[in-house]
Structures are given as structure tokens and as C-alpha cells.
Design a protein around this motif. Sequence first.
Motif, mmCIF file in Angstrom:
data_model
loop_
_atom_site.group_PDB
_atom_site.id
_atom_site.type_symbol
_atom_site.label_atom_id
_atom_site.label_comp_id
_atom_site.label_asym_id
_atom_site.label_seq_id
_atom_site.Cartn_x
_atom_site.Cartn_y
_atom_site.Cartn_z
ATOM 1 N N VAL A 77 -30.031 31.913 -35.125
ATOM 2 C CA VAL A 77 -31.056 31.807 -33.473
ATOM 3 C C VAL A 77 -32.054 30.802 -33.557
ATOM 4 O O VAL A 77 -32.252 29.975 -32.209
ATOM 5 C CB VAL A 77 -31.441 33.370 -32.699
ATOM 6 C CG1 VAL A 77 -31.875 33.059 -31.443
ATOM 7 C CG2 VAL A 77 -30.174 34.262 -32.486
ATOM 8 N N LEU A 78 -32.741 31.062 -33.905
ATOM 9 C CA LEU A 78 -33.999 29.932 -34.060
ATOM 10 C C LEU A 78 -33.807 28.827 -34.288
ATOM 11 O O LEU A 78 -34.332 27.300 -33.945
ATOM 12 C CB LEU A 78 -34.975 30.488 -34.892
ATOM 13 C CG LEU A 78 -36.434 29.321 -35.434
ATOM 14 C CD1 LEU A 78 -37.081 29.942 -33.898
ATOM 15 C CD2 LEU A 78 -37.206 30.144 -36.133
ATOM 16 N N ILE A 79 -32.594 28.216 -35.352
ATOM 17 C CA ILE A 79 -32.335 26.928 -35.245
ATOM 18 C C ILE A 79 -31.558 26.760 -34.562
ATOM 19 O O ILE A 79 -31.576 24.902 -34.256
ATOM 20 C CB ILE A 79 -31.085 27.147 -37.084
ATOM 21 C CG1 ILE A 79 -32.624 27.570 -37.714
ATOM 22 C CG2 ILE A 79 -30.886 25.836 -36.817
ATOM 23 C CD1 ILE A 79 -31.639 27.782 -39.802
ATOM 24 N N MET A 80 -30.690 26.991 -33.653
ATOM 25 C CA MET A 80 -30.060 27.160 -33.110
ATOM 26 C C MET A 80 -30.918 26.024 -31.964
ATOM 27 O O MET A 80 -30.475 25.355 -31.296
ATOM 28 C CB MET A 80 -29.112 27.977 -32.164
ATOM 29 C CG MET A 80 -27.944 28.527 -33.476
ATOM 30 S SD MET A 80 -26.503 29.385 -32.500
ATOM 31 C CE MET A 80 -26.187 28.727 -31.264
ATOM 32 N N PHE A 81 -32.021 26.663 -31.726
ATOM 33 C CA PHE A 81 -33.093 26.625 -30.323
ATOM 34 C C PHE A 81 -33.745 25.847 -30.440
ATOM 35 O O PHE A 81 -34.161 24.859 -29.322
ATOM 36 C CB PHE A 81 -34.354 28.004 -30.164
ATOM 37 C CG PHE A 81 -34.925 28.031 -28.889
ATOM 38 C CD1 PHE A 81 -35.145 27.634 -28.128
ATOM 39 C CD2 PHE A 81 -36.170 27.393 -29.476
ATOM 40 C CE1 PHE A 81 -35.801 27.569 -27.021
ATOM 41 C CE2 PHE A 81 -37.320 27.073 -28.730
ATOM 42 C CZ PHE A 81 -37.612 27.529 -27.916
ATOM 43 N N SER A 130 -33.533 22.272 -28.347
ATOM 44 C CA SER A 130 -35.051 21.727 -27.352
ATOM 45 C C SER A 130 -34.486 20.621 -27.762
ATOM 46 O O SER A 130 -35.287 19.780 -27.362
ATOM 47 C CB SER A 130 -35.284 23.097 -27.875
ATOM 48 O OG SER A 130 -36.649 22.137 -27.248
ATOM 49 N N THR A 131 -35.028 20.111 -29.185
ATOM 50 C CA THR A 131 -34.606 18.770 -29.568
ATOM 51 C C THR A 131 -33.661 18.347 -28.702
ATOM 52 O O THR A 131 -34.382 16.403 -28.771
ATOM 53 C CB THR A 131 -35.000 18.501 -31.025
ATOM 54 O OG1 THR A 131 -35.172 19.233 -31.382
ATOM 55 C CG2 THR A 131 -34.471 16.905 -31.623
ATOM 56 N N TYR A 132 -32.432 18.330 -28.969
ATOM 57 C CA TYR A 132 -31.307 17.604 -28.013
ATOM 58 C C TYR A 132 -31.933 16.928 -26.510
ATOM 59 O O TYR A 132 -31.353 16.528 -25.594
ATOM 60 C CB TYR A 132 -29.676 18.446 -28.281
ATOM 61 C CG TYR A 132 -28.793 18.063 -27.420
ATOM 62 C CD1 TYR A 132 -28.000 16.649 -28.382
ATOM 63 C CD2 TYR A 132 -28.154 17.587 -25.904
ATOM 64 C CE1 TYR A 132 -27.293 15.700 -28.045
ATOM 65 C CE2 TYR A 132 -27.601 16.570 -25.950
ATOM 66 C CZ TYR A 132 -27.096 15.530 -26.954
ATOM 67 O OH TYR A 132 -25.608 14.959 -26.574
ATOM 68 N N ILE A 133 -31.817 18.417 -25.978
ATOM 69 C CA ILE A 133 -31.925 17.982 -24.641
ATOM 70 C C ILE A 133 -33.842 17.834 -23.759
ATOM 71 O O ILE A 133 -34.120 17.125 -23.286
ATOM 72 C CB ILE A 133 -31.876 19.467 -23.657
ATOM 73 C CG1 ILE A 133 -33.428 20.017 -24.520
ATOM 74 C CG2 ILE A 133 -30.950 19.638 -23.786
ATOM 75 C CD1 ILE A 133 -33.550 21.349 -23.828
ATOM 76 N N THR A 134 -34.735 17.021 -25.146
ATOM 77 C CA THR A 134 -35.855 16.179 -25.013
ATOM 78 C C THR A 134 -36.310 15.075 -24.982
ATOM 79 O O THR A 134 -35.337 13.921 -26.539
ATOM 80 C CB THR A 134 -37.175 17.152 -26.034
ATOM 81 O OG1 THR A 134 -36.749 17.983 -26.014
ATOM 82 C CG2 THR A 134 -38.449 16.024 -26.115
ATOM 83 N N PRO A 135 -36.089 14.288 -24.125
ATOM 84 C CA PRO A 135 -35.586 12.826 -23.737
ATOM 85 C C PRO A 135 -36.867 11.782 -24.524
ATOM 86 O O PRO A 135 -37.985 12.532 -25.091
ATOM 87 C CB PRO A 135 -36.124 12.849 -22.926
ATOM 88 C CG PRO A 135 -36.847 13.732 -21.642
ATOM 89 C CD PRO A 135 -36.317 14.567 -22.296
ATOM 90 N N LYS A 154 -33.358 12.528 -29.362
ATOM 91 C CA LYS A 154 -34.123 11.274 -30.855
ATOM 92 C C LYS A 154 -32.517 11.399 -31.730
ATOM 93 O O LYS A 154 -32.443 10.293 -32.208
ATOM 94 C CB LYS A 154 -35.027 12.366 -31.352
ATOM 95 C CG LYS A 154 -34.411 13.578 -31.979
ATOM 96 C CD LYS A 154 -35.370 14.469 -32.755
ATOM 97 C CE LYS A 154 -35.312 14.119 -33.674
ATOM 98 N NZ LYS A 154 -36.461 14.271 -35.153
ATOM 99 N N PHE A 155 -31.317 11.834 -31.225
ATOM 100 C CA PHE A 155 -29.961 11.266 -31.849
ATOM 101 C C PHE A 155 -29.523 10.513 -31.145
ATOM 102 O O PHE A 155 -28.212 10.203 -31.199
ATOM 103 C CB PHE A 155 -29.535 12.494 -31.722
ATOM 104 C CG PHE A 155 -30.097 14.133 -31.464
ATOM 105 C CD1 PHE A 155 -30.433 14.367 -33.547
ATOM 106 C CD2 PHE A 155 -30.526 14.983 -31.369
ATOM 107 C CE1 PHE A 155 -30.787 15.522 -34.161
ATOM 108 C CE2 PHE A 155 -30.721 15.980 -32.018
ATOM 109 C CZ PHE A 155 -31.088 16.137 -32.709
ATOM 110 N N ASN A 156 -30.694 9.590 -30.176
ATOM 111 C CA ASN A 156 -29.782 8.168 -29.516
ATOM 112 C C ASN A 156 -28.797 8.107 -28.605
ATOM 113 O O ASN A 156 -27.692 7.357 -28.085
ATOM 114 C CB ASN A 156 -29.514 7.623 -30.462
ATOM 115 C CG ASN A 156 -30.278 6.925 -31.481
ATOM 116 O OD1 ASN A 156 -31.372 7.018 -30.694
ATOM 117 N ND2 ASN A 156 -29.986 6.005 -32.987
#
Length: 223
Positions: A51-55, A59-64, A82-84
Motif C-alpha cells: 500500500v505504501l509503495i502504491m501511495f 503521489s509521484t505520478y500526479i505531482t508536476p 517526473k516520468f515525462n
Amino acid sequence: MNKIKKAFDTIHAKEELKEKTRQYIYDNVYNKKHSFNKNKSNKLVLALATVLIMFITISTYITPVMAISIDSQSSIQFEVNKFNRVISVSAYDDNTNKIIQSLNLKHSNYEDALDLIINELESKNIIDEDTYVNISISTKDNNMGNKVLNEVENKYKEHYKNLNCNNTDASYQNEAKKHNMSVGKYQEYKNSQQNNPNLTIEEFKKSCIDQCEHKNQQKGKNK
């Protein structure tokens, strides 16, 4: 094991038989119970870690981490993680709003998104090879900003004669959002204020960025 031993001390039987019985209970009941609890605990830890890894991933994916704006007669801006990948797209007039709704840019690679926007703006006659086009890259990561800036310049400068590409101050992003402007146009507003301190942001928003740039160039020549 000590509890089992104490319980057996009260039973009258041969020590050998009692010892074998004690060992059997310990191996088949007591140990299994503890093994079950241990496995249960391990599964809980694994579930929490998942769950922590998913969070963290979400969180990283939706952060510009970067904003790219295309400004000319109209303005479009999209934010990149950060994944372009494109995570949000903004338009600032009816024409460009229709464009971004038709393109489905979210989650696409930023290079593909930029291509689609540029091509669509040209097909709608909003820009052409002679139009002043301002592409602004805004990020706190200087290496990323310079890399993207070089890519954009090399890709579009031959076709668009009046292309201007720049790294925009990342601190302008929040102010631009507050005034419902692209970060590129907001930077142009700050530049225009140097020549015209009385210029209001509402007045500037009504102008196309190519008109503003032309005025800035003229005032610069007259100094």
C-alpha cells in the motif's frame, strides 16, 4: 514450552511417555500456533508495504515537475510529471479549449503532446510558419529545463521563423495560475511591466502575446 511442562507435572505417568506427549503437543500445536501468528504478521507487513509503495508511486505520478506553455494568438499549457507524462492541460480561450478536449493529451509523453498541440494549432490556422510563437519551459530542475529547451528549439526552429523558446522562472507558476494565465504569458507580462510600469494584468490578458512582444521590441528600440 514451560507452560506445557508445568501442566504435565501434575499428571501421574511414566516420564518417558509424558516427555513424548509434551514434545508432540509442542511440535504440533504450540509451534504451529506461533508459526501461524508469524505468517499472519508477515502478510500484514507485506500488505502495508504494498500500500505504501502504491501511495508513493501515485503521489509521484500526479505531482508536476515541469510546465510547458505554448503562447501566440492563444495559449495552452500542460504540466508534466517526473516520468515525462502529461498530468494536466489548460486552455485560456474557447478555441484552444476545444482543441485540448479533442486531443486527449493526458498521460501522453510531453513530446507527443507538444507535437499534437502545435499541429492542431496550425491546422486551425491559429499559427503558421510566420507567426510569433513563444514556448516556455518552467521547472525547478535546471538540467531538465535545459534539456527540454534544447529539444524544442532544435525540433521547431527551422519551421517557425519567429519561434521564441525560453526557460521561465518556476516561481511564476503559482502567480500565473492565480491570474488564469499560462506561465509563458505571465512572464511576458512581467517583462512588459519593465517598459510600462502602469500596465495592469487585466489589460495584458486581453492582448495576444505576439502583439505584446512586438510592443516590447519597439519600446526597447526607442530607449
